[in-house]
Scaffold this active site. Sequence first.
Site, PDB file in Angstrom:
ATOM      1  N   ARG A  45       0.856  -1.201   0.000  1.00  0.00           N
ATOM      2  CA  ARG A  45       0.000   0.000   0.000  1.00  0.00           C
ATOM      3  C   ARG A  45       0.888   1.245   0.000  1.00  0.00           C
ATOM      4  NH1 ARG A  45      -1.418   1.603   4.618  1.00  0.00           N
ATOM      5  NH2 ARG A  45      -2.250  -0.386   5.345  1.00  0.00           N
ATOM      6  N   TYR A  97     -16.423  18.723 -13.838  1.00  0.00           N
ATOM      7  CA  TYR A  97     -16.816  17.319 -14.053  1.00  0.00           C
ATOM      8  C   TYR A  97     -17.852  16.889 -12.997  1.00  0.00           C
ATOM      9  CZ  TYR A  97     -16.360  12.231 -14.141  1.00  0.00           C
ATOM     10  OH  TYR A  97     -16.619  10.886 -14.194  1.00  0.00           O
ATOM     11  N   ASP A 169      -7.270  19.984 -12.999  1.00  0.00           N
ATOM     12  CA  ASP A 169      -7.621  18.659 -13.512  1.00  0.00           C
ATOM     13  C   ASP A 169      -7.284  18.689 -15.004  1.00  0.00           C
ATOM     14  OD1 ASP A 169      -8.941  16.508 -14.717  1.00  0.00           O
ATOM     15  OD2 ASP A 169     -10.562  16.504 -13.243  1.00  0.00           O
ATOM     16  N   LYS A 194      -8.622   8.098 -19.121  1.00  0.00           N
ATOM     17  CA  LYS A 194      -8.939   8.736 -20.403  1.00  0.00           C
ATOM     18  C   LYS A 194      -7.697   8.732 -21.316  1.00  0.00           C
ATOM     19  CE  LYS A 194     -12.691   9.410 -18.000  1.00  0.00           C
ATOM     20  NZ  LYS A 194     -13.007  10.639 -17.276  1.00  0.00           N
TER      21      LYS A 194
END
Length: 386
Positions: A45, A97, A169, A194
């Site tokens: 992790r 978004y 972003d 994306k």
Amino acid sequence: MKEETQIIHNIPVDPLTGSIGVPVYQTSTFVQDAPGVNKGFDYARSGNPTRKVLEDLIAKLEKGTAGFAFASGLAAIDAVLKLLKSGDEIIAVDDIYGGTYRLFTEVYQKFGIKVTYVDTSNPELLHAAITDKTKFIWLETPTNPTLKITDISKIAEIASTNDIYLVVDNTFTSPVLQKPLTLGADIVIHSATKYLAGHSDVIAGLVAVSSEELAEKVKFYQNASGGILGPWDSWLTIRGIETLALRVYKQCDNAFQIAHQLAELDEIDHVFYPGLKDHKNHRIAAKQQKKFGGMISFYLKDNRVETAEKIVCNTHLFKLAESLGGVKSLICHPASMTHKATPEKLRKHAGIEDSLIRISVGIEDPEDLVDDLKLAIKNAVNKVLA
Ligand SMILES: *Cc1c(COP(=O)(O)O)cnc(C)c1O
């Protein structure tokens, strides 16, 4: 060295074996030589060598000091929001978004974080919204789906004089077109789902930061909350990034051609594309982006939902789906898909007409793509009228 060369050679050859492909370290833990004595990794992790290759890669691509990989774009956004505390405020671009909007309003608001929405394409409006509690200015440029552009350098100046972090972003352009950290931003976020991964086959999120101080904080929350990207998906994302420049340049060239041809069609009322001279932020896009991107939206003279729905159901190459940035072209109808939950008044205010159609242009032949769209548009408009 040019970016196309850098991207490929920033992905290291495995120092242990010479493997030219990045090894997938599918492990949860790392054996220690003595308590606390290890080879740089202790528990997966906190750090994984495959993930680390991706994290170093996004840091280099965005010219940041460090990068971090998360299980999704929203997990990346969530980790960055944890830098705030109750009472802090964010000023965000008004057509943000939808998933980020939901996270702000339905999750972080109840922890006492307030968000004000401003049309950041007009920097004057920003001044009025700043308070002594503002900690983040949050931009997307271009925005979704009307591709509004904000001048990143201008906003960065305002942010730094007011001691506010600028978060961008950068999902819609990818770092090959635009590097916000070099324009004065402090934190860059990607839905790597994306353009970065680019093949519509993985969900992933990335963060790059401009300072050691921010790097330590994001690293702390990444480990403390644990929304990390797994080794296989890290590998897939690295594999995608190898061809990022090739894909994105081709997508931009295709989109440029398609936008100009769509703008000529009688059935179409308006085309939104930052590369068109009549786009209201064309000049800023030309200044801060290397090319104009692979996203286009348009609406019809026949501005009915039914007509738009017919078109998106009648293309063959453009597949009807949410998401963007992959090698295959996609088409969607925001009013009944991505922005269905947005109240009609807000939708109209954001320029999302009933017939607005958004396309994500892939790497196919541009003439084939134009023919596909033209046929679907002509058929739908004729059928509805008849
Ligand atoms: C898709 C998207 C996100 C969310 O990313 P996921 O990987 O789907 O969690 C965030 N911002 C923008 C601009 C996006 O397009």
